[in-house]
Design an enzyme around this catalytic site. Structure first.
Site, mmCIF file in Angstrom:
data_model
loop_
_atom_site.group_PDB
_atom_site.id
_atom_site.type_symbol
_atom_site.label_atom_id
_atom_site.label_comp_id
_atom_site.label_asym_id
_atom_site.label_seq_id
_atom_site.Cartn_x
_atom_site.Cartn_y
_atom_site.Cartn_z
ATOM 1 N N SER A 287 0.835 -1.197 0.000
ATOM 2 C CA SER A 287 0.000 0.000 0.000
ATOM 3 C C SER A 287 0.867 1.244 0.000
ATOM 4 O O SER A 287 1.993 1.237 0.521
ATOM 5 C CB SER A 287 -0.919 0.018 1.217
ATOM 6 O OG SER A 287 -0.164 0.034 2.416
ATOM 7 N N ASP A 288 0.348 2.318 -0.585
ATOM 8 C CA ASP A 288 0.986 3.609 -0.389
ATOM 9 C C ASP A 288 0.782 4.007 1.071
ATOM 10 O O ASP A 288 -0.066 3.467 1.778
ATOM 11 C CB ASP A 288 0.380 4.653 -1.332
ATOM 12 C CG ASP A 288 1.314 5.824 -1.601
ATOM 13 O OD1 ASP A 288 2.280 5.996 -0.829
ATOM 14 O OD2 ASP A 288 1.078 6.564 -2.560
ATOM 15 N N TRP A 289 1.573 4.981 1.515
ATOM 16 C CA TRP A 289 1.587 5.370 2.917
ATOM 17 C C TRP A 289 0.275 6.091 3.271
ATOM 18 O O TRP A 289 0.069 7.255 2.907
ATOM 19 C CB TRP A 289 2.789 6.259 3.180
ATOM 20 C CG TRP A 289 4.053 5.531 3.495
ATOM 21 C CD1 TRP A 289 4.884 5.781 4.548
ATOM 22 C CD2 TRP A 289 4.665 4.441 2.784
ATOM 23 N NE1 TRP A 289 5.958 4.917 4.532
ATOM 24 C CE2 TRP A 289 5.849 4.079 3.470
ATOM 25 C CE3 TRP A 289 4.320 3.713 1.645
ATOM 26 C CZ2 TRP A 289 6.684 3.044 3.053
ATOM 27 C CZ3 TRP A 289 5.150 2.678 1.220
ATOM 28 C CH2 TRP A 289 6.313 2.348 1.915
ATOM 29 N N GLY A 290 -0.637 5.357 3.952
ATOM 30 C CA GLY A 290 -1.946 5.904 4.278
ATOM 31 C C GLY A 290 -3.036 5.475 3.319
ATOM 32 O O GLY A 290 -4.151 6.008 3.363
#
Length: 756
Positions: A287-290
């Site tokens: 996942s991307d951060w957040g």
């Protein structure tokens, strides 16, 4: 356990050595036997090794490799994991007893970035912006640049690099366009793949990102990118597919945005159907951060690893919540095993297990290394600089010039870089202090590579005078007193914010207009992350697009302006005359209401991205895709094309008919006589050639069959329609000089070459 202890323990286990760290645990000493840990046998393939390692793991260890921590302090909210590298993107723990290393993650695609408050901790080499590398149209150069930043990542203690931005430029105001590979799926796929191959040549993992349709920063966490399947498959998804096939990135980073209503990181169609089933992708999805929003739903939809889940997501979804989902039967043990196995396979396939990254003993790299790497980034910057206009041969600059005005953009001290998570901090410190924003998404950083100083070195007997350009009248007065006027104009763009306009900020358009009115020999050097409009274009003699040119940008600009090297960059993106010509003249979303869900209708243009939109709507751009002038002249001849089933081969001659050596990028476009595509033509191939005066080179290209096809949703594959197609050759999408027909028979192609 500290990072140093973990490294020592892992190394001892890998080589079977006797070390003090092992004497306290007899079980670990026994585990050092190769027969006890067959997954460490480098003779086995990555799939077999992953299977063996997975079978030896406890369930807690499987959960360990699928959950990540942030690597920077954000006090008082968050303190980084003690085993992470300071001011880094993230960290995923390893399994020491099995010899599985941790994952030390760094941003990004132009070099080793620094995160959090420790802004100047780690000085590294910055490549030019991704869009500048795409403008070289030179995959070999892109691969060398990737190898360089991958080596710096490895030497800095990282084994995962969050690079490989391949999102197409649908929105020229997008704040992250500078990180990406342009507007065409073939060009972006080829160029980004080359960089990924270079990075991964260092036995580290590169991602490819941001999957998918992550085309603007306004509302990036909440917007829904809505588009039909055929249009997506023929545009943005095709760029990812080309890049993945040509580079085998070991991780795919899913995007923040929603895709047709569902968040990308829990989108079953994107992750399971397209990526893993249709394309046969064997790596893992992070996942991307957040960007994670659920546990079981995301896992079942194909997300394999949660990034920095303790710092950015609403919950650490792949920790206790996912364990609870497993116990309750909401996610299967088989899926947990698949998630962990994919991560393990990537670690084995990349060489990260067999070649552990060194523990850095200093935040600094040797000066000799930085100097050598500056030459790599300089070569990239030089070939990416695009000569857009050159009336009367104003460039290269006359060697006899005695008075030269250099105006604007802090060109006396440095060159601008793009902001956000990809920001690389320069050796030698920042060229300009005190700029805003000073914190996220800043700081605004100028690399200490001065175009003025580089030009002064080449004109030791001339008078070069600098003006900051903030007062148009003062700048015009200086220009009037000079033989030549060089106006440097820049536009800072960054992650998390889109440009409000395509006009240059800070009244720079007025300065250029005033200078050009005072001196007809005015050269404009643009340092931007993407296209800008040019209301002053008719008044100036020459225009150069230098993008964000990286660590050695000032030197590269000077070498191109003075003709030490040819101007050989070509546009990877269309420059519009006005925002009124865009598919969405008004940017969707409200930056002042970041939590409001909204939709972006990408079916307006569908797969007709960039030059295809202008062709389809018969809109004349300011500068077309593929455009770029040279200091010499090239001629094309003897175009020929043959077709055998779904294979089209194109050949032609390129001759340097000018008086000096130079580099050219002949481009091949294909069009169906009967129409039926998203636009009249598609880029089908290109080749960068370097030729001495009078020299000729025969170029042969093979067209990927999918560039001849349309997506068949019913058959779930590609379909080539029978009939006649035109193969066109030229110097840009608008400068086609020769055409030859080919006749294709009807053909059905599978979704991916892996399934053929």
């Amino acid at each position: 356990m500290t990072r140093t202890t973990w490294r020592g323990l892992t190394l001892a286990l890998l080589i079977g050595a006797s070390a003090p760290a092992l004497t306290a645990t007899a079980a670990l000493a026994q585990a050092a036997s190769p027969s006890a840990r067959p997954w460490l046998d480098a003779k086995l393939d990555a799939d077999k090794r992953a299977d063996l390692a997975l079978a030896a793991m406890t369930n807690d260890e499987k959960f360990t490799v699928i959950f990540g921590y942030f690597g920077a302090d954000m006090k008082p909210k968050y303190t980084r994991h003690p085993d992470s590298l300071d001011a880094s993107a993230g960290y995923v723990a390893g399994v020491p007893r099995l010899g599985i290393p941790g994952q030390w993650q760094t941003d990004a695609g132009v070099g080793v970035a620094t995160q959090g408050a420790r802004q100047d901790l780690r000085a590294r080499t910055a490549l030019p912006a991704g869009i500048a590398t795409a403008a070289t149209w030179n995959p070999e150069l892109a691969e060398k640049g990737g190898a360089m930043i991958g080596k710096e990542a490895r030497d800095s203690g990282f084994n995962v690099q969050l690079a490989g931005g391949v999102n197409l430029v649908r929105e020229p105001r997008n704040g992250r366009n500078f990180e990406y590979g342009g507007e065409d799926p073939w060009l972006a796929g080829v160029m980004v793949a080359a960089q990924i191959r270079g990075i991964q040549s260092n036995n580290i993992i590169s991602t490819i990102k941001h999957y998918a349709l992550n085309a603007q920063e306004t509302g990036r966490f909440v917007l829904s990118a809505n588009i039909g399947e055929a249009a997506a498959r023929t545009s943005d998804l095709l760029a990812f597919q080309f890049a993945i096939e040509q580079s085998d990135p070991h991780s795919v980073m899913c995007a923040y945005n929603r895709y047709n209503g569902t968040y990308a990181c829990e989108n079953d169609w994107l992750l399971n159907t397209v990526l893993k089933k249709d394309w046969g992708y064997k790596g893992y999805v992070m996942s991307d951060w957040g960007a994670a929003h659920t546990s079981a739903k995301a896992a079942n939809a194909g997300l394999d690893q949660e990034s920095a889940g303790d710092a950015f997501d609403k919950q650490p979804f792949f920790a206790a919540p996912l364990k609870a989902d497993l116990a309750a039967g909401r996610v299967s043990q088989a899926r947990i095993d698949d998630m962990a196995r994919r991560v393990l396979r990537a670690l084995f396939a990349s060489g990260a297990v067999d070649h552990p990254v060194p523990t850095p003993t200093s935040h600094d790299l040797p000066a000799a290394t930085l100097a050598a790497h500056a030459k790599v980034t300089q070569a990239d910057a030089e070939e990416g600089i695009v000569l857009l206009k050159n009336d009367g041969g104003l460039l290269p600059l006359a060697k006899t010039a005695k008075t030269i005005a250099v105006i604007g953009a802090h060109a006396d001290v440095g060159v601008l870089s793009g902001g956000g998570s990809s920001q690389v901090y320069p050796a030698g410190g920042r060229a300009v202090k005190g700029l805003e924003p000073a914190t996220w998404p800043g700081p605004v950083i100028y690399y200490p590579s001065s175009p003025l100083k580089a030009l002064q070195a080449r004109y030791p007997n001339a008078k070069l005078v600098y003006d900051d350009g903030t007062d148009p009248a003062r700048a015009a007065k200086l220009a009037a007193q000079s033989e030549l006027a060089l106006v440097f104009a820049d536009q800072w763009t960054t992650e998390s914010v889109d440009a409000e306009t395509l006009n240059l900020p800070k009244n720079q358009d007025a300065t250029i207009d005033a200078v050009a009115s005072a001196n007809k020999k005015t050269v404009v050097v643009l340092i931007t992350g993407g296209p800008v409009v040019m209301p002053w274009l008719d008044k100036v003699g020459a225009v150069v697009e230098a993008w964000f040119p990286g660590t050695a940008g000032g030197e590269a600009i000077a070498r191109v302006l003075t003709g030490e090297v040819d101007a050989s960059g070509r546009l990877p993106v269309t420059f519009p005359k006005s925002v009124a010509d865009l598919p969405r003249p008004k940017l969707d979303g409200d930056p002042n209401r970041p939590d409001d869900l909204f939709d972006v209708n990408y079916d307006i243009e569908g797969a007709a991205v960039g030059y295809k939109w202008y062709d389809l709507k018969k809109i004349e751009p300011l500068f077309p895709f593929g455009h770029g002038l040279s200091y010499t002249r090239f001629a094309y001849s003897n175009l020929a094309a043959t077709a055998a089933r779904d294979k089209v081969t194109v050949s032609f001659d390129v001759k340097n008919v000018g008086a000096r050596a130079g580099k050219d990028v002949p481009q091949v476009y294909v069009s169906p006589k009967a129409g039926g595509w998203e636009a009249p033509k598609r880029l089908a191939g290109f080749k960068k050639v370097s030729l001495a005066p009078g020299a000729t080179q025969r170029v042969t290209l093979t067209v990927d069959p999918r560039l001849l096809a349309t997506w068949d949703e019913t058959a779930r594959g590609w379909s080539i329609a029978a009939g006649q197609y035109d193969i066109a050759l030229g110097a840009s999408s608008k400068a086609l000089v020769a055409t030859t027909p080919v006749t294709l028979t009807s053909a059905k192609l599978p979704v991916s070459p892996k399934t053929r």
